[in-house]
Design a protein around this motif. Sequence first.
Motif, short mmCIF file in Angstrom:
data_model
loop_
_atom_site.label_atom_id
_atom_site.label_comp_id
_atom_site.label_asym_id
_atom_site.label_seq_id
_atom_site.Cartn_x
_atom_site.Cartn_y
_atom_site.Cartn_z
N LEU A 16 0.82 -1.20 0.00
CA LEU A 16 0.00 0.00 0.00
C LEU A 16 0.86 1.27 0.00
O LEU A 16 0.42 2.32 -0.47
CB LEU A 16 -0.93 0.01 1.22
N THR A 17 2.07 1.18 0.54
CA THR A 17 2.93 2.36 0.63
C THR A 17 3.99 2.41 -0.47
O THR A 17 4.82 3.31 -0.49
CB THR A 17 3.65 2.39 2.00
N ALA A 18 3.95 1.46 -1.39
CA ALA A 18 5.04 1.33 -2.37
C ALA A 18 4.95 2.32 -3.52
O ALA A 18 5.97 2.69 -4.11
CB ALA A 18 5.07 -0.10 -2.92
N GLU A 19 3.75 2.77 -3.88
CA GLU A 19 3.60 3.59 -5.08
C GLU A 19 2.81 4.86 -4.79
O GLU A 19 1.87 5.21 -5.49
CB GLU A 19 2.90 2.78 -6.17
N LEU A 20 3.20 5.57 -3.74
CA LEU A 20 2.50 6.79 -3.36
C LEU A 20 3.12 7.99 -4.07
O LEU A 20 3.91 8.75 -3.52
CB LEU A 20 2.55 6.96 -1.84
N ALA A 21 2.77 8.11 -5.33
CA ALA A 21 3.32 9.14 -6.22
C ALA A 21 2.17 9.69 -7.07
O ALA A 21 1.07 9.13 -7.06
CB ALA A 21 4.41 8.55 -7.11
N PRO A 22 2.40 10.78 -7.78
CA PRO A 22 1.33 11.30 -8.65
C PRO A 22 0.84 10.24 -9.63
O PRO A 22 1.63 9.50 -10.21
CB PRO A 22 2.02 12.47 -9.37
#
Length: 335
Positions: A16-22
Amino acid sequence: MIDLLSRNPSLDPEALTAELAPTPRYQGVRFATYHPNAAYPSQEEARVATQAFLKGAQVRPGGFRLFRRAKPEGRGLYLDGGFGVGKTHLLASAWHEAPGRAALMSFQDLMYIIGALGMTRAVDAFRGHDLLLIDEFELDDPGNTHMANTFLGQLMPGGTSVIATSNTEPGALGQGRFNASDFQRQIQAIASRFETHRIDGPDYRQRGVRPEDVLTPAEFTAWEARQQGATLARLNHRDLSRHLLQVHPSRFSRLLAGVGAVAVTDLTPMPDQNVALRFVHFIDKLYDLGLHAAFTGTNLSGLFSDTYRHGAYAKKYSRCLSRLSELLKEARQER
């Protein structure tokens, strides 16, 4: 054609925290591509404030003030404004230009992460970040109030700064949704961490597009013919609603993996609010991923009950209708 109804993706909590990007819709945005409406000076002021925040300063009455190096606690910037004034654009721009480690997510995504990991592991997962960017900061229930306050209270003193956007001023969070006086301490603790900048202006998504304009049968046929069959997902609204009840909202992005376009036919009013809120989150993900989309059936003005549109989750429904309108406009412009 992709069959969404056959998908029920799993997701490890850590993922869940791996792809926190635009998201793809905001990959290309920058501060330089933000075009403030000259009739609303607060839009340009918000851009200046956000850029200054990244440089270690904040805009205050009387000018800039550098952060005191003796205080390691993270600081907060709160961008408050209506839909379609560019708040998410500014958040994504801040992510692209942040000097340290940054993560961008919606407030709802943050709630899902805390729920999946637990508070201690969630705080640890973000402890090494210099900046968190939280879009659509909302407090829909007392549980979210407590979780948000606990999370920020444990993370920000260690030096993580936060830029958040919302449609409600931080001191008024929770009003009209539950007995705010019972949670005043938590609400005020959140509010005290942020400098607030109001962004005024109309919703740019509504320019020239009526919310009730779903595609006509002829328009839908022409739109579908332009899509690539291998990446097109077409399904009936009732079937979609039943399926979304079986998939946790944190997995909606995985549900749409590899999809290039989504066609939802025969939109019908949603009398069940649980169904309606799942649909709202699905549209948020579809919109953020920049997917092509088309809708037929009930006009958007009749999609949600007036009870919902003026109740506790009114802002969620208004945002959804705004984004549906933009998706329909884009569908018509594809030709």
